[in-house]
Write a protein that holds these residues in place. Sequence first.
Motif, PDB file in Angstrom:
ATOM      1  N   GLU A 126      41.531 -13.488  19.234  1.00 48.38           N
ATOM      2  CA  GLU A 126      42.306 -14.366  20.393  1.00 48.38           C
ATOM      3  C   GLU A 126      43.243 -13.380  21.021  1.00 48.38           C
ATOM      4  O   GLU A 126      44.241 -12.814  20.551  1.00 48.38           O
ATOM      5  CB  GLU A 126      42.810 -15.714  20.120  1.00 48.38           C
ATOM      6  CG  GLU A 126      41.872 -16.495  19.658  1.00 48.38           C
ATOM      7  CD  GLU A 126      42.565 -18.000  19.464  1.00 48.38           C
ATOM      8  OE1 GLU A 126      42.327 -18.599  20.042  1.00 48.38           O
ATOM      9  OE2 GLU A 126      42.854 -17.765  18.167  1.00 48.38           O
ATOM     10  N   GLU A 127      42.887 -13.232  22.547  1.00 49.55           N
ATOM     11  CA  GLU A 127      44.093 -12.667  23.327  1.00 49.55           C
ATOM     12  C   GLU A 127      45.436 -13.368  23.453  1.00 49.55           C
ATOM     13  O   GLU A 127      46.267 -12.804  23.261  1.00 49.55           O
ATOM     14  CB  GLU A 127      43.566 -12.686  25.066  1.00 49.55           C
ATOM     15  CG  GLU A 127      44.368 -11.720  25.637  1.00 49.55           C
ATOM     16  CD  GLU A 127      44.096 -11.904  27.370  1.00 49.55           C
ATOM     17  OE1 GLU A 127      45.025 -11.288  28.142  1.00 49.55           O
ATOM     18  OE2 GLU A 127      42.951 -11.898  27.457  1.00 49.55           O
ATOM     19  N   VAL A 128      45.078 -14.537  23.565  1.00 52.00           N
ATOM     20  CA  VAL A 128      46.554 -15.644  23.565  1.00 52.00           C
ATOM     21  C   VAL A 128      46.576 -16.476  22.467  1.00 52.00           C
ATOM     22  O   VAL A 128      45.414 -17.048  22.320  1.00 52.00           O
ATOM     23  CB  VAL A 128      46.769 -16.265  24.851  1.00 52.00           C
ATOM     24  CG1 VAL A 128      47.822 -17.052  25.010  1.00 52.00           C
ATOM     25  CG2 VAL A 128      46.756 -15.355  26.107  1.00 52.00           C
ATOM     26  N   ARG A 143      55.352 -15.062  26.486  1.00 50.71           N
ATOM     27  CA  ARG A 143      54.114 -15.977  25.639  1.00 50.71           C
ATOM     28  C   ARG A 143      54.862 -16.770  24.810  1.00 50.71           C
ATOM     29  O   ARG A 143      55.825 -16.392  24.139  1.00 50.71           O
ATOM     30  CB  ARG A 143      52.903 -15.047  25.268  1.00 50.71           C
ATOM     31  CG  ARG A 143      53.497 -14.072  23.939  1.00 50.71           C
ATOM     32  CD  ARG A 143      52.605 -12.962  23.628  1.00 50.71           C
ATOM     33  NE  ARG A 143      53.095 -12.051  24.767  1.00 50.71           N
ATOM     34  CZ  ARG A 143      52.175 -10.914  24.979  1.00 50.71           C
ATOM     35  NH1 ARG A 143      50.953 -10.841  24.217  1.00 50.71           N
ATOM     36  NH2 ARG A 143      52.452 -10.093  25.872  1.00 50.71           N
ATOM     37  N   TYR A 176      51.300 -12.594  16.303  1.00 46.74           N
ATOM     38  CA  TYR A 176      51.843 -11.525  17.019  1.00 46.74           C
ATOM     39  C   TYR A 176      52.458 -10.186  16.283  1.00 46.74           C
ATOM     40  O   TYR A 176      52.399  -9.161  16.627  1.00 46.74           O
ATOM     41  CB  TYR A 176      52.519 -11.790  18.343  1.00 46.74           C
ATOM     42  CG  TYR A 176      51.537 -12.577  19.282  1.00 46.74           C
ATOM     43  CD1 TYR A 176      50.617 -12.056  19.722  1.00 46.74           C
ATOM     44  CD2 TYR A 176      52.081 -13.768  19.655  1.00 46.74           C
ATOM     45  CE1 TYR A 176      50.058 -12.887  20.595  1.00 46.74           C
ATOM     46  CE2 TYR A 176      51.469 -14.755  20.585  1.00 46.74           C
ATOM     47  CZ  TYR A 176      50.490 -14.107  21.039  1.00 46.74           C
ATOM     48  OH  TYR A 176      49.489 -14.817  22.251  1.00 46.74           O
ATOM     49  N   ARG A 193      47.808  -4.137  19.616  1.00 43.78           N
ATOM     50  CA  ARG A 193      47.780  -4.683  20.872  1.00 43.78           C
ATOM     51  C   ARG A 193      48.331  -3.855  21.895  1.00 43.78           C
ATOM     52  O   ARG A 193      49.693  -3.243  21.705  1.00 43.78           O
ATOM     53  CB  ARG A 193      48.462  -6.192  20.849  1.00 43.78           C
ATOM     54  CG  ARG A 193      47.809  -7.294  20.120  1.00 43.78           C
ATOM     55  CD  ARG A 193      48.517  -8.305  20.184  1.00 43.78           C
ATOM     56  NE  ARG A 193      47.580  -9.435  19.620  1.00 43.78           N
ATOM     57  CZ  ARG A 193      47.010 -10.328  20.305  1.00 43.78           C
ATOM     58  NH1 ARG A 193      47.079 -10.367  21.711  1.00 43.78           N
ATOM     59  NH2 ARG A 193      46.429 -11.237  19.642  1.00 43.78           N
ATOM     60  N   ASP A 219      50.053  -4.494  24.415  1.00 40.03           N
ATOM     61  CA  ASP A 219      51.505  -5.047  24.865  1.00 40.03           C
ATOM     62  C   ASP A 219      52.529  -4.430  24.008  1.00 40.03           C
ATOM     63  O   ASP A 219      53.609  -4.554  24.437  1.00 40.03           O
ATOM     64  CB  ASP A 219      51.438  -6.562  24.795  1.00 40.03           C
ATOM     65  CG  ASP A 219      50.678  -7.181  26.081  1.00 40.03           C
ATOM     66  OD1 ASP A 219      50.379  -6.245  27.068  1.00 40.03           O
ATOM     67  OD2 ASP A 219      50.474  -8.408  26.190  1.00 40.03           O
ATOM     68  N   ASP A 238      39.245  -1.928  26.083  1.00 46.15           N
ATOM     69  CA  ASP A 238      39.622  -3.472  25.930  1.00 46.15           C
ATOM     70  C   ASP A 238      40.986  -3.519  26.508  1.00 46.15           C
ATOM     71  O   ASP A 238      41.804  -2.842  26.331  1.00 46.15           O
ATOM     72  CB  ASP A 238      39.735  -3.477  24.497  1.00 46.15           C
ATOM     73  CG  ASP A 238      39.790  -5.245  24.183  1.00 46.15           C
ATOM     74  OD1 ASP A 238      40.758  -5.920  24.968  1.00 46.15           O
ATOM     75  OD2 ASP A 238      39.266  -5.680  23.198  1.00 46.15           O
ATOM     76  N   LYS A 239      41.075  -4.690  27.485  1.00 48.68           N
ATOM     77  CA  LYS A 239      42.243  -4.632  28.070  1.00 48.68           C
ATOM     78  C   LYS A 239      43.311  -5.246  27.290  1.00 48.68           C
ATOM     79  O   LYS A 239      44.765  -5.098  27.539  1.00 48.68           O
ATOM     80  CB  LYS A 239      42.170  -5.679  29.168  1.00 48.68           C
ATOM     81  CG  LYS A 239      41.872  -7.071  28.858  1.00 48.68           C
ATOM     82  CD  LYS A 239      42.026  -7.853  30.069  1.00 48.68           C
ATOM     83  CE  LYS A 239      41.840  -9.412  29.658  1.00 48.68           C
ATOM     84  NZ  LYS A 239      41.909 -10.306  30.777  1.00 48.68           N
ATOM     85  N   VAL A 240      43.219  -5.631  25.984  1.00 47.70           N
ATOM     86  CA  VAL A 240      44.041  -6.350  25.074  1.00 47.70           C
ATOM     87  C   VAL A 240      44.477  -5.359  23.880  1.00 47.70           C
ATOM     88  O   VAL A 240      45.367  -5.026  23.515  1.00 47.70           O
ATOM     89  CB  VAL A 240      43.714  -7.658  24.385  1.00 47.70           C
ATOM     90  CG1 VAL A 240      44.625  -8.120  23.446  1.00 47.70           C
ATOM     91  CG2 VAL A 240      43.456  -8.614  25.558  1.00 47.70           C
ATOM     92  N   ALA A 241      43.326  -4.827  23.304  1.00 46.16           N
ATOM     93  CA  ALA A 241      43.575  -3.824  22.047  1.00 46.16           C
ATOM     94  C   ALA A 241      43.134  -2.556  22.150  1.00 46.16           C
ATOM     95  O   ALA A 241      42.365  -2.013  22.857  1.00 46.16           O
ATOM     96  CB  ALA A 241      42.541  -4.730  20.876  1.00 46.16           C
TER      97      ALA A 241
END
Length: 445
Positions: free
Chosen positions: A190-192, A214, A220, A231, A233, A270-273
């Motif tokens: 899951e992204e979030v 978040r 996380y 991630r 981020d 992938d925009k997240v990972a």
Amino acid sequence: MKHPSRRKFIGFGIAATTACSARVKSQSPNQKLNIAIIGAGGRGGANTNGVKSETIYALCDTNPGALSSAKGRYPGAKTTSDWREVVNDPAIDAVVISTADHHHAPASIAAMRNGKHVYSEKPLAHTVQEARWMQEEYLKRKDKIATQMGTQIHATDNYRRAVELVQAGAAGKIKEAHVWCGRSIRPVGEEVLPEQPVPDGFNWETWLGPAQNRAYNQGYWKGGNLNWNRRWDFGNGVLGDMGSHLIDLPYWALELSRPSKVKSEGPAADKVAAPPSQIATWHHPEASIGAGKKGKVDLIWYHGPEGMKTMAERLQPKLGKDTNISKWHIGVAFVGDEGVIVSDYGKIVLSPGSKYKDYKRPAQSIQKSAGHYKEWLNACKGEGKSLCNFDYSGALIEHNLLGNLAHRAEVGKEFEWDAEKFKITNHEKANDLLSKEYRKGWEVS
């Protein structure tokens, strides 16, 4: 050497409290440094052990469990869960930063601006822009502070012997350097993640720091580097992590500087990972290719199952029966016009073996290191220079993170990089990925 940035570094919203007079205390070789540990668990424990000959003056960690454990080993140390208190403490001479990647540059720059010596875990930065800023901030103060990135292998004898072989021309003129790591990235899912109660004493606000807001979920961060590093981020994947150690060898041996082109191949972005497999290629128009010669070099990085498969397909035919390259979980291969030099952390193979059977290796010309941590501590006290200072290591990480940028911007496209202008010249949108948005109150601009 000047290192121009695309934008001027203005300052921290986060360090405005005492971004005061930079404080530099002259240090005698026999005087102990007051060191603050920023990130006391995980790698922080190993790094603390490396500098325990000095005074462990302060401990900082957002996780109360890690902080309590460290306090048990250093009962006299002050404690806090917010590194901003540490970098503004005038009693502290030096900081050791072992946080998640997204805090490395903000904490380091704030500390340098306050006149403190800095040791930071790798990678030195979270973005290409931060890597350039780290170089610039250090160079402003290089005669007053000592810095070191946590590339411990740089201090080992085996890397030194490999550098000497390459630079002596043992494999002739080097055309390519292949670098690999068998590690992959497990899926993020899951992204979030769903909100969980924040544990008592856990400073989630500071753990997030510059990252976008978040709700708390232990998913996380729990598990350390192999978790949060997946991630974008918070981390930079396998290339950002292990590339710091492994690309260090060809960067040193070939005296690399700024690449002119970069491309990344592998699964869709992938925009997240970060990608589970990747092949990244940097083109260097001028490198030291052996025996005092200059020339062009391509540096190719591989990780994950698909990356390792391609690496073996490319390199094994060049090595014959001299070594089974698929058995090397990590490594670097320097491919020259007269042979191949393969190295990892502890061994070196020269191929073809028949040619090098009676080869006399070059005399040892690179001085034995005092030790990775000792080298930095000595430099803090005015004795010698740290080899992985933020000028050298900042350029290395800028180089590596361009590989991640290429993957995120457009897999398979070759990007043209103008290092002097700090700009990708053939894909304007990709320049947005040179930096990032910082959460309000944690800005770096």
